[in-house]
Write an enzyme that holds these catalytic residues in place. Structure first.
Site, PDB file in Angstrom:
ATOM      1  N   ASP A 159      -6.982   1.421   1.336  1.00 12.87           N
ATOM      2  CA  ASP A 159      -6.976   1.757   2.761  1.00 12.87           C
ATOM      3  C   ASP A 159      -8.342   1.382   3.329  1.00 12.87           C
ATOM      4  O   ASP A 159      -9.145   0.728   2.662  1.00 12.87           O
ATOM      5  CB  ASP A 159      -6.639   3.245   2.966  1.00 12.87           C
ATOM      6  CG  ASP A 159      -7.833   4.134   2.645  1.00 12.87           C
ATOM      7  OD1 ASP A 159      -8.750   3.675   1.911  1.00 12.87           O
ATOM      8  OD2 ASP A 159      -7.881   5.274   3.131  1.00 12.87           O
ATOM      9  N   LYS A 218       0.833  -1.204   0.000  1.00  8.76           N
ATOM     10  CA  LYS A 218       0.000   0.000   0.000  1.00  8.76           C
ATOM     11  C   LYS A 218       0.872   1.260   0.000  1.00  8.76           C
ATOM     12  O   LYS A 218       0.652   2.170  -0.805  1.00  8.76           O
ATOM     13  CB  LYS A 218      -0.925  -0.004   1.229  1.00  8.76           C
ATOM     14  CG  LYS A 218      -1.922   1.137   1.214  1.00  8.76           C
ATOM     15  CD  LYS A 218      -2.810   1.117   2.425  1.00  8.76           C
ATOM     16  CE  LYS A 218      -2.262   2.031   3.482  1.00  8.76           C
ATOM     17  NZ  LYS A 218      -3.052   2.132   4.686  1.00  8.76           N
TER      18      LYS A 218
END
Ligand code: SF4
Length: 241
Positions: free
Chosen positions: A167, A148
């Protein structure tokens, strides 16, 4: 005996052609529906950007590491002094852990985060000539950097879409919109990468993060103010047009 004509087999009856039933043409993943949702996101969030304040790939990398389990607002309060004291990977590589911990304490998990940013700085200096690397494969070798964080830096700083940032907002809303069913961010990312055009991977995350913060909250989504509402069939909806 008279010769007999060879008998011809009757031609097989042509079956009418029907399009195969698939998720590509029907249901929540129909291209028309996906395109309509992307268009609605463009209309609602035409200039969605990363909320972490930064002036270089290095600063965004550090800010993103610090943002784990912490708000962007809190990170933005901490980073100006951190970057004033340690403006480059070379400078931060020389910092002591107690110095770093003191500066980033309010972002939570500061012991681990201090080790991560110090380790990332040292590795960038030792192995990447002091520059943040520009591939996902290299970025995820840095301490504290998972997929991420790497995708955030690649997308925002280098315009490279090697993944979709998932997220908490992207995870929740992708499932509400029936774009994904996966039970983990990794699985949801794989589903999004299959259905979204690659040139939308970066913007989609920014737009959905804004949508999650402003409209589609986890507990009380503001469905009556949501321009995706006519396209949304989530069981979490609290208002139906
Ligand atoms: S209609 Fe409600 S649940 Fe669906 S995306 Fe909009 S705010 Fe979220």
């Amino acid at each position: 005996m008279p010769a007999t004509k060879p008998t011809r087999k009757p031609a097989a009856k042509k079956q009418p052609k029907t399009p195969p039933k698939s998720r590509a043409t029907h249901g929540p993943l129909a291209p028309d529906r996906i395109a309509a949702i992307l268009k609605a996101l463009d209309e609602a969030y035409p200039a969605a950007e990363c909320a972490l304040i930064h002036h270089s790939p290095w600063e965004l990398l550090v800010a993103t590491i610090l943002s784990a389990q912490c708000t962007d607002v809190r990170v933005n309060l901490v980073t100006p002094e951190l970057f004033r004291r340690f403006p480059t990977p070379a400078a931060l590589a020389q910092a002591t852990l107690p110095e770093l911990e003191e500066l980033i304490r309010t972002t939570g998990f500061f012991h681990n985060k201090a080790k991560s940013i110090q380790g990332a700085a040292q590795k960038i200096v030792a192995e990447f000539g002091g520059q943040v690397p520009q591939t996902l494969a290299e970025l995820i070798t840095l301490p504290g950097v998972a997929r991420k964080t790497a995708s955030v830096v690649l997308g925002v700083c280098f315009g490279k879409a090697e993944g979709v940032v998932v997220d908490t907002h992207v995870f929740r809303i992708s499932r509400r919109l029936d774009f994904a069913q996966g039970e983990t961010p990794e699985k949801v990312e794989q589903e999004l990468m299959r259905i979204l055009p690659q040139n939308r991977w970066i913007d989609f995350s920014h737009q959905i993060i804004h949508h999650g913060r402003q409209v589609c909250a986890a507990r009380k989504p503001l469905c009556d103010r949501c321009n995706l509402e006519p396209l949304c069939t989530s069981k979490d909806k609290i208002w139906q047009s």
